[in-house]
Design an enzyme around this catalytic site. Sequence first.
Site, mmCIF file in Angstrom:
data_model
loop_
_atom_site.group_PDB
_atom_site.id
_atom_site.type_symbol
_atom_site.label_atom_id
_atom_site.label_comp_id
_atom_site.label_asym_id
_atom_site.label_seq_id
_atom_site.Cartn_x
_atom_site.Cartn_y
_atom_site.Cartn_z
ATOM 1 N N VAL A 143 6.086 -22.097 12.075
ATOM 2 C CA VAL A 143 6.992 -21.097 11.508
ATOM 3 C C VAL A 143 6.759 -20.959 10.009
ATOM 4 O O VAL A 143 6.792 -19.866 9.447
ATOM 5 C CB VAL A 143 8.462 -21.464 11.802
ATOM 6 N N ALA A 144 6.496 -22.089 9.348
ATOM 7 C CA ALA A 144 6.243 -22.066 7.905
ATOM 8 C C ALA A 144 4.960 -21.325 7.583
ATOM 9 O O ALA A 144 4.860 -20.629 6.569
ATOM 10 C CB ALA A 144 6.165 -23.496 7.374
ATOM 11 N N ASP A 175 -13.301 21.659 3.206
ATOM 12 C CA ASP A 175 -13.470 23.085 3.475
ATOM 13 C C ASP A 175 -13.537 23.829 2.149
ATOM 14 O O ASP A 175 -12.980 23.363 1.147
ATOM 15 C CB ASP A 175 -12.250 23.616 4.246
ATOM 16 N N ARG A 227 -22.451 27.644 7.052
ATOM 17 C CA ARG A 227 -22.644 28.270 8.371
ATOM 18 C C ARG A 227 -22.635 27.223 9.479
ATOM 19 O O ARG A 227 -23.512 27.159 10.321
ATOM 20 C CB ARG A 227 -23.965 29.033 8.368
ATOM 21 N N LYS A 273 -19.563 19.279 12.175
ATOM 22 C CA LYS A 273 -18.638 18.439 11.407
ATOM 23 C C LYS A 273 -18.538 17.044 12.016
ATOM 24 O O LYS A 273 -18.557 16.038 11.299
ATOM 25 C CB LYS A 273 -17.243 19.083 11.351
ATOM 26 N N ASN A 331 -10.909 24.472 15.637
ATOM 27 C CA ASN A 331 -12.290 23.980 15.667
ATOM 28 C C ASN A 331 -12.478 22.700 14.863
ATOM 29 O O ASN A 331 -13.421 21.944 15.095
ATOM 30 C CB ASN A 331 -13.237 25.061 15.125
ATOM 31 N N THR A 369 14.409 -13.869 1.125
ATOM 32 C CA THR A 369 14.266 -14.153 -0.307
ATOM 33 C C THR A 369 12.868 -13.831 -0.830
ATOM 34 O O THR A 369 12.718 -13.384 -1.960
ATOM 35 C CB THR A 369 14.628 -15.616 -0.618
ATOM 36 N N GLU A 402 9.225 -19.492 -6.131
ATOM 37 C CA GLU A 402 8.690 -18.225 -5.629
ATOM 38 C C GLU A 402 9.138 -17.046 -6.485
ATOM 39 O O GLU A 402 8.405 -16.073 -6.648
ATOM 40 C CB GLU A 402 9.114 -18.017 -4.167
#
EC number: 7.2.2.10
Length: 999
Positions: A304-305, A351, A678, A684, A706, A799, A908
């Site tokens: 968990v830690a 485009d 063209r 593309k 398209n 926290t 922290e």
Amino acid sequence: MEEAHLLPAADVLRRFSVTAEGGLSPAQVTRARERYGPNELPTEEGKSLWELVLEQFEDLLVRILLLAALVSFVLACFEEGEETTTAFVEPLVIVLILVANAVVGVWQERNAENAIEALKEYEPEMGKVIRSDRKGVQRIRARDIVPGDIVEVAVGDKVPADLRLIEIKSTTLRVDQSILTGESVSVTKHTDAIPDPRAVNQDKKNMLFSGTNIASGKAVGVAVATGLHTELGKIRNQMASVEPERTPLQQKLDEFGRQLSRAISVICMAVWVINIGHFADPAHGGSWLRGAVYYFKIAVALAVAAIPEGLPAVITTCLALGTRRMARKNAIVRSLPSVETLGCTSVICSDKTGTLTTNQMSVCRMFVVAEAEAGTCRLHEFTISGTTYAPEGEVRQGEQPVRCGKFDGLVELATICALCNDSALDYNEAKGVYEKVGEATETALTCLVEKMNVFDTDLQALSRVERAGACNAVIKQLMRKEFTLEFSRDRKSMSVYCTPTRPGLVAQGSKMFVKGAPESVIERCSSVRVGSRTVPLNTTSREQILAKVRDWGSGSDTLRCLALATRDAPPRKEAMQLDDCSKFVQYETDLTFVGCVGMLDPPRPEVASCIARCRQAGIRVVMITGDNKGTAVAICRRLGILEDTEDVVGKAYTGREFDDLSPEQQRHACRTARCFARVEPAHKSRIVENLQSFNEVTAMTGDGVNDAPALKKAEIGIAMGSGTAVAKSAAEMVLSDDNFASIVAAVEEGRAIYSNMKQFIRYLISSNVGEVVCIFLTAILGLPEALIPVQLLWVNLVTDGLPATALGFNPPDLDIMEKRPRNPREALISGWLFFRYLAIGVYVGLATVAAATWWFLYDAEGPQVTFYQLRNFLKCSEDNPLFTGTDCEVFESRFPTTMALSVLVTTEMCNALNSVSENQSLLRMPPWLNPWLLAAVAMSMALHFLILLVPPLPLIFQVTPLSGRQWVVVLQISLPVILLDEALKYLSRKHVDEEKGRQ
């Protein structure tokens, strides 16, 4: 039938054994339906709710959390005493987190538009066909149309299938096929065969494509493709075949999850194995099994830690905040992970129309004849400012503004522009902009008339709505349009027949005003207007006028030129055969040339500087357009995509030139090209694939149906706000203003988000490292638990979560757009940075253990046991002489865990304040540059005091209030982390500077 455009209409009809007059028989319809199926796009099967829910648990980090919750729940079932209730808090909290995460994920999936389903909006419900079972035209459901059906279409209709035209029943047939080809103006169609097997859709002028709209005219065609075999259907198949790829951030988090799972497994196993010798200690009642379960609980606490439970929520919040900032810059993000991907973008494929340009055709030059004597021809040339449909701009001759009404030639030119025109300007009050009503070319002429204001109309008191057509209205009051001779391909012009409305003008008689292609119109001119005089058009004048037109139509301008002319004495309208369009060219002869206008879709003013910024940021901009190559290259030069004198060989390709290359040459072309002209949708997609093969991160823009496959395939698909629903739903981002500058702003925001994301991810991970070190150290040394799982969850989620989220508001670096795009495979934490955050984490862990140990050994309110006694606390009993005079329950006191938790939280918070910048000192970049961070730190400390002081929270979290002296010790142990990080930043700056020096 793929080759329908190659064949004459009669051959196509023979292929289907059908006649234009009779249509298919019922038997033929039945056979065709059995062979080709219904004329509709199949509905895509969506995922079930259960499948969507399961998808949310595919993330490795989520699965690790789920396993931890399951194990915690099983262990909680075996708890005894007062811990029975609190033991269930941990698995409950983890499960609630996962449920919330899954609900959000499923909701987003359910609400996301489906690009393939959006295609169905282009399918018409009804169609008009000719069949042998009934006389005349009959209306049927569009899904019942089959190949070979004779289909009739007229203005306003949506084409129900791919049709080969066999007859046009009007003067002209114009089709808006922008959704399919991206062409900004409607296209004139014809029935002739096109003997080009490699023609792109734009060049198939004898074909009508399913889903496109008839802009004007009426025609009959034979259905040659239906359903999935239409061009629209092919796009659907392309989109269905595109597998969505995980973004760089998702890939990194997956890799982080894999590394974390391996590390957790090794550490948890190590803790359990190391303590095998303590399994039978008296504290466990001498039971080896109870001891094994106890240390297994510690191993689970360690897991968990190690898991940063708050990380998914913090990342989602940071990305969501980023999307809000982007939305303010007109970039609306549909997919959260793509926000971070924007920061990696190395190529932007854009485009031309509407993105790099305004998509608002504007007249920027015009000329009338000033002198046309024998052997000489002099022109009056003018420039016109303004790049939008707004009727605002100046007409200049050289550098001087001019009043157009002083030039007789300009008055007549404005008259032709206003009357030989079926379009108008409209002011959209909701959007606050002027918009076109009708054709873009004609709207540009309407706008020119407003700018010229040849009759000096008073415009000051007019509203914007009235201003849209004020000057045109004045001209239309003088002459009445009787009828129009529509444009046709053979004469390349159109004209209007007008009669005067004022008594003073009746003597001048009726006139025909003509506009069209300069070569075609000038060929039919016999004279030229010089001021108010009419002068014969000699060879010198003709050549000079055509030379000027050619000059405007080539080079850096590539303007679209229109010649304007008048027939001063046309035939009486009663004598004209208006139902025979072949006679139109006879009526448009003996013309007087009046002038010429040159127009273009102008580049957006801000785009050139944005492209320069992209170049500085190491991002290549590639223009992809359906326009011809000359126009595309000219726009590229104007914008700085190509240099003015740069050779375009290997830099600009047409779709056909690209097809002629070998696969390897195509890959090389995609790596060097700046312009593709063209092109078709398939091009593309291939361009994106080739760029991805070089590990380029590609942003692709598009607005039509398209474009959808390429938008879906690219890492960042960017749709235009004015584009189709299909394009928007296939894209990750939508530009509400269709502006290239918004893409660059979004890329900058993406880079800033990633920079901030690195800060809070490292911040959270250093916290987790500290927690792991704390639990690992207490387990190895045999000390009492300093932190319990529910406390770790609180720190990881709440926290630490608040400051981590606030770090997403860190100001971006000033040089953020001066760096090359980062490699998407770059690790979040590696090398020196890994050492830095490991060092901070180790300090946090040592400080936490030290705080708990201090209470046992030195606190005046504590038991003041020896370190040896503390290490062997599990052997504490009334019979053990080592613990004579010591109450064994003291080792279960809440004070040491409260000290440890307080040091962890305070350390922290100091660590968060240090994270405003990766390498800059707190003296250079102080915390108050990010006020959100200060607020988050204050809130986290307030929440910490909340669980210490407000019942029943102290019971749930196994904590108790601390004295003033104890808080002083907490600060003494916590604050040195700032000095440690400052020292590491100093070394980092030196390291970075040396690296830059070597480069």
